[in-house]
Design an enzyme around this catalytic site. Structure first.
Site, PDB file in Angstrom:
ATOM      1  N   SER A 151       0.931  -1.109   0.177  1.00 23.54           N
ATOM      2  CA  SER A 151       0.252   0.312  -0.354  1.00 23.54           C
ATOM      3  C   SER A 151       0.639   1.134   0.150  1.00 23.54           C
ATOM      4  CB  SER A 151      -0.917  -0.351   0.863  1.00 23.54           C
ATOM      5  OG  SER A 151      -2.005   0.476   0.967  1.00 23.54           O
ATOM      6  N   HIS A 268      -8.616   0.566  -0.297  1.00 25.73           N
ATOM      7  CA  HIS A 268      -8.304  -0.110  -1.694  1.00 25.73           C
ATOM      8  C   HIS A 268      -9.811  -1.039  -1.922  1.00 25.73           C
ATOM      9  CE1 HIS A 268      -4.021  -0.219  -1.517  1.00 25.73           C
ATOM     10  NE2 HIS A 268      -4.218  -0.054   0.320  1.00 25.73           N
TER      11      HIS A 268
END
Length: 381
Positions: A151, A268
């Site tokens: 991430s 996400h």
């Protein structure tokens, strides 16, 4: 290719202050606060890659950069003996407009845990850990052949690989964190870690959770896999009501264990769509170069190929699942009997090492963690 690439003799330069409130343009005089030294023959990529292919895997290294959730008060405290680490935090103070080092060292934890703070904190701490690794084992940096970040850790991996300068990379992380914080406050959402088993059907469970939300009057409910961690382990993101439904019905879906993650939103997923444009505007305004070390994308699990590829996928990453399990297979898959590179997790926590163990136990045997808490020790003579 070798990290002639990324000798961590990072070149530090001074640069002026800028208004911290604007996210529309990068710092007007943001120079390479942490420019990774480039070899004059870097254009000869074919020859370099041939050399890398000849090097035994046991002499190569892979760097993994952690993401949000691993932050802890005190991180960075073990690295402050290194002058360049202090310079990192001084530069971060200028980009962010607040004292990140003070927040990391003294907290409070609830402030550090806020998305707007923890993403820059993990980014800087991870690159500070690279400095520690270079101090202790410079050959590891010189022999790095691949990097990946989870991430927000992907930004740190790209800075390490020379695709972004430190100041501009942090500026992009700042924009990303602020936009994701704002998006997460718009809808009550979260993330649920799920340890399943072979018969677990994550997609079916998410569909039923969405139907449950519709029965409560929630329009366009979101519930989907957002992180692929290792076999039978996923993170599911979405509306809180959907995640609560999954926890209550975990036995039905053959979930062995579920745990809510300490994050502020359903990252996400499409719930983060409002964060994409602000991030893309910043990514379009900064200088992105082709990485000098292979960096693997969270979106595809594959290597980045060119700067526009990086811009596009970093924007998509905010609303796409993190394919970490696939990334681990891409980096470590090899024929039986072949050696593995040494792997170093650079930054707070050891979650990526634990995941690697579950994805590829043989590769994990060559894993080490570069701690950001303990006081630094000089290498043995």
């Amino acid at each position: 290719m070798s990290a002639r690439v990324a000798r961590a003799g990072w070149a530090w330069r001074s640069w002026g202050r800028r208004a911290a409130s604007s996210l529309r343009e990068p710092p007007p005089d943001a120079v390479d606060v942490a420019e990774l030294l480039r070899d004059s023959s870097v254009a000869e990529e074919g020859a370099q890659e041939a050399v890398a292919r000849r090097r035994p895997p046991s002499q190569c290294s892979v760097l993994l950069f952690p993401g949000q959730g691993c932050q802890a008060v005190g991180m960075g405290s073990g690295l402050l003996h290194l002058p360049r680490v202090r310079q990192l935090y001084e530069a971060a103070h200028r980009v962010l407009g607040y004292d990140l080092l003070e927040l990391c060292l003294r907290g409070p934890q609830e402030d550090l845990d806020r998305t707007v703070h923890c993403q820059p904190a993990v980014f800087v701490a991870s690159l500070a850990a690279v400095e520690k690794l270079h101090h202790l084992q410079p050959a590891v940096i010189d022999n790095c052949v691949a990097a990946a970040g989870f991430s927000v850790g992907e930004f740190a991996a790209l800075v390490f690989a020379g695709a972004m300068d430190f100041s501009e990379g942090l500026y992009a992380v700042k924009a990303r964190a602020e936009a994701m914080q704002e998006a997460s406050e718009a809808v009550p959402s979260g993330m649920l870690s799920v340890l399943g088993q072979r018969q677990s059907n994550f997609s079916f469970a998410c569909l039923e959770a969405q139907e449950h939300c519709k029965s409560l009057g929630i329009e366009n409910p979101v519930c989907q896999v957002s992180n692929y961690l290792f076999p039978d382990c996923r993170v599911i993101s979405g509306h809180l009501e959907a995640l609560q439904f999954l926890r209550r019905n975990s036995a039905k879906y053959h979930f062995r264990r579920t745990k809510m993650l300490p994050v502020s939103g359903g990252f996400h997923t499409c719930l983060m769509e409002p964060a994409v444009d602000p991030l893309m505007k910043v990514l379009g305004s900064i200088n992105i170069k082709k990485p000098l070390v292979a960096v693997h994308s969270n979106v595809s699990g594959q290597k980045y190929t060119h700067p526009q590829h990086i811009r596009k996928l970093l924007g998509q990453q905010v609303v796409s699942p993190v394919k970490w399990e696939q990334t681990m297979h891409s980096i470590y898959e090899r024929k039986k009997g072949m050696e593995f590179p040494s792997t170093y997790e650079v930054g707070p926590g050891q979650q990526l090492g634990s995941i690697l163990k579950c994805c590829n136990r043989q590769a994990w045997k060559s894993y080490s963690h570069v701690d950001v808490m303990q006081n630094i020790m000089d290498p043995d003579p």
